[in-house]
Structures are given as C-alpha cells and as structure tokens.
Design a protein around this motif. Structure first.
Motif, PDB file in Angstrom:
ATOM      1  N   GLU A 129      -4.806  16.105  -1.793  1.00 43.60           N
ATOM      2  CA  GLU A 129      -4.382  15.353  -0.618  1.00 43.60           C
ATOM      3  C   GLU A 129      -5.034  13.961  -0.621  1.00 43.60           C
ATOM      4  N   GLN A 130      -6.278  13.894  -1.073  1.00 43.11           N
ATOM      5  CA  GLN A 130      -6.943  12.584  -1.160  1.00 43.11           C
ATOM      6  C   GLN A 130      -6.169  11.674  -2.118  1.00 43.11           C
ATOM      7  N   ARG A 131      -5.680  12.253  -3.234  1.00 40.93           N
ATOM      8  CA  ARG A 131      -4.916  11.437  -4.197  1.00 40.93           C
ATOM      9  C   ARG A 131      -3.620  10.944  -3.558  1.00 40.93           C
ATOM     10  N   ARG A 132      -2.958  11.813  -2.804  1.00 43.37           N
ATOM     11  CA  ARG A 132      -1.692  11.419  -2.155  1.00 43.37           C
ATOM     12  C   ARG A 132      -1.945  10.272  -1.160  1.00 43.37           C
ATOM     13  N   LEU A 133      -3.025  10.408  -0.362  1.00 46.98           N
ATOM     14  CA  LEU A 133      -3.317   9.369   0.623  1.00 46.98           C
ATOM     15  C   LEU A 133      -3.727   8.056  -0.057  1.00 46.98           C
ATOM     16  N   SER A 134      -4.392   8.166  -1.215  1.00 44.77           N
ATOM     17  CA  SER A 134      -4.783   6.955  -1.943  1.00 44.77           C
ATOM     18  C   SER A 134      -3.556   6.203  -2.448  1.00 44.77           C
ATOM     19  N   GLU A 135      -2.561   6.959  -2.935  1.00 41.12           N
ATOM     20  CA  GLU A 135      -1.319   6.329  -3.405  1.00 41.12           C
ATOM     21  C   GLU A 135      -0.625   5.604  -2.250  1.00 41.12           C
ATOM     22  N   LEU A 136      -0.583   6.279  -1.102  1.00 41.55           N
ATOM     23  CA  LEU A 136       0.040   5.690   0.090  1.00 41.55           C
ATOM     24  C   LEU A 136      -0.679   4.400   0.480  1.00 41.55           C
ATOM     25  N   ASN A 137      -2.005   4.459   0.374  1.00 40.98           N
ATOM     26  CA  ASN A 137      -2.827   3.298   0.674  1.00 40.98           C
ATOM     27  C   ASN A 137      -2.439   2.103  -0.188  1.00 40.98           C
ATOM     28  N   ARG A 138      -2.302   2.375  -1.488  1.00 41.10           N
ATOM     29  CA  ARG A 138      -1.988   1.271  -2.407  1.00 41.10           C
ATOM     30  C   ARG A 138      -0.649   0.635  -2.063  1.00 41.10           C
ATOM     31  N   MET A 139       0.275   1.448  -1.539  1.00 40.42           N
ATOM     32  CA  MET A 139       1.610   0.903  -1.224  1.00 40.42           C
ATOM     33  C   MET A 139       1.597   0.059   0.056  1.00 40.42           C
ATOM     34  N   THR A 140       0.654   0.321   0.954  1.00 40.25           N
ATOM     35  CA  THR A 140       0.743  -0.303   2.278  1.00 40.25           C
ATOM     36  C   THR A 140      -0.354  -1.339   2.552  1.00 40.25           C
ATOM     37  N   ASN A 141      -1.393  -1.381   1.714  1.00 34.90           N
ATOM     38  CA  ASN A 141      -2.531  -2.249   2.042  1.00 34.90           C
ATOM     39  C   ASN A 141      -2.199  -3.734   2.073  1.00 34.90           C
ATOM     40  N   ARG A 142      -1.410  -4.191   1.105  1.00 33.83           N
ATOM     41  CA  ARG A 142      -1.208  -5.631   0.973  1.00 33.83           C
ATOM     42  C   ARG A 142      -0.642  -6.234   2.261  1.00 33.83           C
ATOM     43  N   ALA A 143       0.370  -5.587   2.817  1.00 28.98           N
ATOM     44  CA  ALA A 143       0.998  -6.113   4.037  1.00 28.98           C
ATOM     45  C   ALA A 143       0.020  -6.093   5.204  1.00 28.98           C
ATOM     46  N   PHE A 144      -0.784  -5.038   5.274  1.00 26.57           N
ATOM     47  CA  PHE A 144      -1.723  -4.959   6.396  1.00 26.57           C
ATOM     48  C   PHE A 144      -2.811  -6.027   6.273  1.00 26.57           C
ATOM     49  N   VAL A 145      -3.314  -6.230   5.060  1.00 26.27           N
ATOM     50  CA  VAL A 145      -4.368  -7.239   4.843  1.00 26.27           C
ATOM     51  C   VAL A 145      -3.836  -8.630   5.206  1.00 26.27           C
ATOM     52  N   ALA A 146      -2.592  -8.916   4.819  1.00 27.47           N
ATOM     53  CA  ALA A 146      -1.988 -10.222   5.145  1.00 27.47           C
ATOM     54  C   ALA A 146      -1.835 -10.372   6.656  1.00 27.47           C
ATOM     55  N   PHE A 147      -1.419  -9.294   7.317  1.00 24.21           N
ATOM     56  CA  PHE A 147      -1.253  -9.300   8.766  1.00 24.21           C
ATOM     57  C   PHE A 147      -2.593  -9.552   9.465  1.00 24.21           C
ATOM     58  N   LEU A 148      -3.659  -8.950   8.923  1.00 26.58           N
ATOM     59  CA  LEU A 148      -4.984  -9.068   9.541  1.00 26.58           C
ATOM     60  C   LEU A 148      -5.501 -10.507   9.460  1.00 26.58           C
ATOM     61  N   GLY A 149      -5.250 -11.177   8.338  1.00 26.98           N
ATOM     62  CA  GLY A 149      -5.614 -12.587   8.193  1.00 26.98           C
ATOM     63  C   GLY A 149      -7.087 -12.878   8.433  1.00 26.98           C
ATOM     64  N   VAL A 150      -7.957 -12.086   7.829  1.00 28.79           N
ATOM     65  CA  VAL A 150      -9.404 -12.287   8.005  1.00 28.79           C
ATOM     66  C   VAL A 150      -9.833 -13.591   7.329  1.00 28.79           C
ATOM     67  N   GLY A 151     -10.712 -14.339   7.999  1.00 30.92           N
ATOM     68  CA  GLY A 151     -11.170 -15.618   7.453  1.00 30.92           C
ATOM     69  C   GLY A 151     -12.523 -15.492   6.765  1.00 30.92           C
ATOM     70  N   PRO A 152     -12.933 -16.538   6.029  1.00 32.60           N
ATOM     71  CA  PRO A 152     -14.197 -16.500   5.294  1.00 32.60           C
ATOM     72  C   PRO A 152     -15.373 -16.168   6.212  1.00 32.60           C
ATOM     73  N   GLY A 153     -16.240 -15.280   5.735  1.00 33.77           N
ATOM     74  CA  GLY A 153     -17.482 -14.967   6.451  1.00 33.77           C
ATOM     75  C   GLY A 153     -17.326 -14.131   7.701  1.00 33.77           C
ATOM     76  N   GLU A 154     -16.125 -13.650   8.003  1.00 34.00           N
ATOM     77  CA  GLU A 154     -15.965 -12.892   9.253  1.00 34.00           C
ATOM     78  C   GLU A 154     -16.594 -11.491   9.136  1.00 34.00           C
TER      79      GLU A 154
END
Ligand SMILES: C[S@@+](CC[C@H](N)C(=O)[O-])C[C@H]1O[C@@H](n2cnc3c(N)ncnc32)[C@H](O)[C@@H]1O
Length: 164
Positions: free
Chosen positions: A11-36
């Motif tokens: 199950e951990q492997r399945r969730l990790s695969e799901l993570n890889r598919m969805t992280n990029r969009a979430f990280v872009a949405f979050l828009g964290v700036g330097p040093g935050e």
C-alpha cells in the motif's frame, strides 16, 4: 479504528506512485518562496514535503505525522524534518510558519474543523494555508455500471466508518 490505508509495504508503494503523479501540480499551486518556513500536517512518507522543500532555495519544511510506522518509513530529504504529533493539537507556537498545508488529511481525522483551527493558529499574520482533499462523491460512469457503483458506495461508507 486506525488509518484506513494502513502501512503495509504494498500500500505504501501504491500511495508513493500516486504521490509522484500529483505532487508537481500541488507544489506549483503552493508557490512557496525562498526561505519560507512551511508546515505539512499529516506528512505521511514525506514525499510531498521533499518536493516542497526543493521548490525554492532555503525552504524549511516541518512534517508533522501521527503514525510511528509512517515516520519510520519517511524518506529523509534536505530541508525537511519530521516530527510526531497530532493534527488536532499542534505542538508549535502561534504564528510559527509562513505556509501551512495539508493534503489528503482531513478525510482521516476525527475533527477536521479543529485541525483547520490549529493550522490557522500556527500561521503568521499574512501567511498562507492550503488544503486539498478528495471528493469521492464526484464519480459518474457513462454507461452506468451498477456493480461498480455498489462497490464505490461500500468504499465511501467504509471510509466514513474508519475515521476515528
Ligand atoms: C493519505 S496520507 C497523506 C500524506 C501526504 N500529506 C500526501 O499528500 O502525500 C494521510 C496521512 O495523515 C496521517 N494522519 C492521520 N490522522 C492524523 C492526525 N490526527 N495527526 C497527524 N497525522 C495524521 C496518516 O497517518 C497519513 O500518514
């Protein structure tokens, strides 16, 4: 009752695969700036936290996670620290973070409003909170498949019953 997905390796492997598919969009949405200073509530294996930490220079991510099994399996990454804790009672001073987020957490907690209130408490004035959840009611099959709909309804009620 515990975390519905459990922590078995398959199950951990399945969730990790799901993570890889969805992280990029979430990280872009979050828009964290330097040093935050960033807090992820319910950080699981830390895969998303690692990508958030790498998204800008000097970002520090704290991942708070309740499950000792998840913490033991969490992936070490630069700029990320993992701590054990309960999302309902965050052990951080008020106003400690620039960005606080939770993804796929609220569906698992006993009191989602209390969790969001805690997230609000630990954010600095003017900081940002981000939440992302699944809405499993938004599924429609065309043509309809009654057997699948039965399974899906059982999954939805099982998920609700498993929430502590
Ligand atoms: C589906 S995982 C999401 C992991 C990560 N946020 C992501 O998006 O990949 C949900 C995580 O929340 C954790 N969790 C559930 N209830 C919690 C609570 N009350 N406090 C802290 N973590 C909790 C679970 O143990 C699990 O690791």
């Amino acid at each position: 009752m515990g975390y519905i997905h459990g922590t078995e390796p398959r199950e951990q492997r399945r969730l990790s695969e799901l993570n890889r598919m969805t992280n990029r969009a979430f990280v872009a949405f979050l828009g964290v700036g330097p040093g935050e200073r960033v807090l992820e509530v319910g950080s699981g294996l830390g895969l998303l936290a690692a990508d958030v930490a790498a998204s800008a220079p000097g970002v520090e991510v704290t991942g708070v996670e309740r499950s000792p099994d998840q913490l033991a399996a969490a992936i070490p990454a630069p700029g990320v620290r993992h701590v054990q804790g309960d999302a309902h009672r965050l052990e951080f001073a008020s106003g400690s973070f620039d960005v606080v987020y939770a993804r796929y957490l609220l569906e698992h907690v006993a009191d989602p409003a209390a969790v969001v209130s805690e997230m609000h408490r630990v954010i600095r004035p003017g900081g940002r909170i981000a939440l992302q959840e699944n809405d499993i009611s938004l599924l429609r099959l065309d043509p309809p498949c009654s057997a699948f709909e039965e399974v899906w309804a059982a999954f939805a009620s099982g998920s609700a019953a498993a929430t502590p």
